[in-house]
Design a protein around this motif. Structure first.
Motif, mmCIF file in Angstrom:
data_model
loop_
_atom_site.group_PDB
_atom_site.id
_atom_site.type_symbol
_atom_site.label_atom_id
_atom_site.label_comp_id
_atom_site.label_asym_id
_atom_site.label_seq_id
_atom_site.Cartn_x
_atom_site.Cartn_y
_atom_site.Cartn_z
ATOM 1 N N VAL A 8 -52.407 -2.539 -10.052
ATOM 2 C CA VAL A 8 -53.020 -1.337 -9.487
ATOM 3 C C VAL A 8 -54.522 -1.331 -9.755
ATOM 4 N N CYS A 9 -54.916 -1.605 -10.974
ATOM 5 C CA CYS A 9 -56.337 -1.554 -11.333
ATOM 6 C C CYS A 9 -57.111 -2.755 -10.784
ATOM 7 N N ALA A 10 -56.489 -3.935 -10.784
ATOM 8 C CA ALA A 10 -57.157 -5.140 -10.276
ATOM 9 C C ALA A 10 -57.402 -5.055 -8.771
ATOM 10 N N ALA A 11 -56.635 -4.238 -8.062
ATOM 11 C CA ALA A 11 -56.806 -4.082 -6.622
ATOM 12 C C ALA A 11 -57.842 -3.016 -6.263
ATOM 13 N N ASN A 12 -58.401 -2.346 -7.261
ATOM 14 C CA ASN A 12 -59.326 -1.256 -7.023
ATOM 15 C C ASN A 12 -60.767 -1.748 -7.176
ATOM 16 N N VAL A 37 -66.499 -9.901 -23.799
ATOM 17 C CA VAL A 37 -67.448 -9.495 -22.769
ATOM 18 C C VAL A 37 -67.169 -8.022 -22.499
ATOM 19 N N TYR A 38 -68.206 -7.199 -22.637
ATOM 20 C CA TYR A 38 -68.063 -5.759 -22.418
ATOM 21 C C TYR A 38 -68.473 -5.407 -21.000
ATOM 22 N N PRO A 39 -67.917 -4.354 -20.439
ATOM 23 C CA PRO A 39 -66.792 -3.580 -20.948
ATOM 24 C C PRO A 39 -65.477 -4.310 -20.681
ATOM 25 N N TYR A 40 -64.475 -3.931 -21.468
ATOM 26 C CA TYR A 40 -63.123 -4.444 -21.249
ATOM 27 C C TYR A 40 -62.122 -3.358 -21.616
ATOM 28 N N VAL A 41 -60.870 -3.579 -21.189
ATOM 29 C CA VAL A 41 -59.815 -2.592 -21.362
ATOM 30 C C VAL A 41 -58.588 -3.278 -21.942
ATOM 31 N N VAL A 42 -57.937 -2.628 -22.894
ATOM 32 C CA VAL A 42 -56.638 -3.077 -23.387
ATOM 33 C C VAL A 42 -55.646 -1.932 -23.204
ATOM 34 N N TRP A 43 -54.385 -2.297 -23.030
ATOM 35 C CA TRP A 43 -53.351 -1.289 -22.874
ATOM 36 C C TRP A 43 -52.100 -1.758 -23.594
ATOM 37 N N SER A 75 -71.701 5.732 -22.294
ATOM 38 C CA SER A 75 -71.664 5.990 -20.853
ATOM 39 C C SER A 75 -70.969 4.859 -20.101
ATOM 40 N N GLU A 76 -71.089 3.635 -20.568
ATOM 41 C CA GLU A 76 -70.387 2.515 -19.946
ATOM 42 C C GLU A 76 -68.872 2.678 -20.104
ATOM 43 N N ALA A 77 -68.426 3.012 -21.304
ATOM 44 C CA ALA A 77 -66.993 3.221 -21.549
ATOM 45 C C ALA A 77 -66.474 4.392 -20.722
ATOM 46 N N ALA A 78 -67.245 5.465 -20.620
ATOM 47 C CA ALA A 78 -66.826 6.632 -19.834
ATOM 48 C C ALA A 78 -66.759 6.301 -18.345
ATOM 49 N N ALA A 79 -67.672 5.489 -17.845
ATOM 50 C CA ALA A 79 -67.647 5.103 -16.428
ATOM 51 C C ALA A 79 -66.397 4.287 -16.108
ATOM 52 N N ALA A 83 -63.272 5.330 -13.524
ATOM 53 C CA ALA A 83 -62.778 4.440 -12.462
ATOM 54 C C ALA A 83 -61.285 4.165 -12.634
ATOM 55 N N LEU A 84 -60.851 3.927 -13.874
ATOM 56 C CA LEU A 84 -59.432 3.707 -14.137
ATOM 57 C C LEU A 84 -58.619 4.955 -13.797
ATOM 58 N N ARG A 85 -59.110 6.104 -14.202
ATOM 59 C CA ARG A 85 -58.411 7.355 -13.887
ATOM 60 C C ARG A 85 -58.206 7.509 -12.397
ATOM 61 N N ASN A 86 -59.256 7.265 -11.635
ATOM 62 C CA ASN A 86 -59.170 7.425 -10.193
ATOM 63 C C ASN A 86 -58.195 6.426 -9.566
ATOM 64 N N ALA A 87 -58.133 5.217 -10.096
ATOM 65 C CA ALA A 87 -57.203 4.206 -9.576
ATOM 66 C C ALA A 87 -55.763 4.531 -9.972
#
Length: 121
Positions: A8-12, A37-43, A75-79, A83-87
């Motif tokens: 879902v996120c990779a397609a956004n 490499v920043y930014p990055y996301v873990v789940w 601000s980078e983390a919040a951006a 984007a993740l929230r919207n996707a």
């Protein structure tokens, strides 16, 4: 079984504009390599279950995920979080905005939230 957060996120386009395409810096917990490499996301899965039926197999699975975004600046983390929230919101539910903070060792900024995802097999 796994919630489809990566596809879902990779397609956004808004998400990949921030966390890259090759690779998409969205990793299952513990799978991120040592070259940061920043930014990055873990789940990670933090809860979940299939419904319990006595006469048939479950027709969906429920997952609760914790998503953590790391960036060079707040601000980078919040951006990335936005984007993740919207996707994600068109596929699942954001159920908790978690903590934000700064790692004392790496000095990176962290933004966290939880997602409830219902997945039909």
């Amino acid at each position: 079984m796994i919630a489809p957060i990566f596809p879902v996120c990779a397609a956004n386009a808004a998400v990949t504009a921030l966390i890259g395409t090759s690779p998409v810096r969205l990793y299952p917990f513990g799978e991120h390599d040592d070259s940061v490499v920043y930014p990055y996301v873990v789940w990670q899965n933090i809860d979940g279950s299939p419904p319990m039926y006595l006469d048939t197999v479950p027709d969906f699975d429920e997952y609760k995920l914790q998503v953590d975004i790391y960036g060079n600046t707040a601000s980078e983390a919040a951006a990335v979080a936005l984007a993740l929230r919207n996707a994600i919101q068109t596929h699942a539910y954001i159920t908790r905005w978690g903590s934000q903070g700064r790692d004392p060792e790496t000095k990176s900024y962290r933004y966290s939230f939880d997602v409830d995802w219902i997945v039909k097999p």
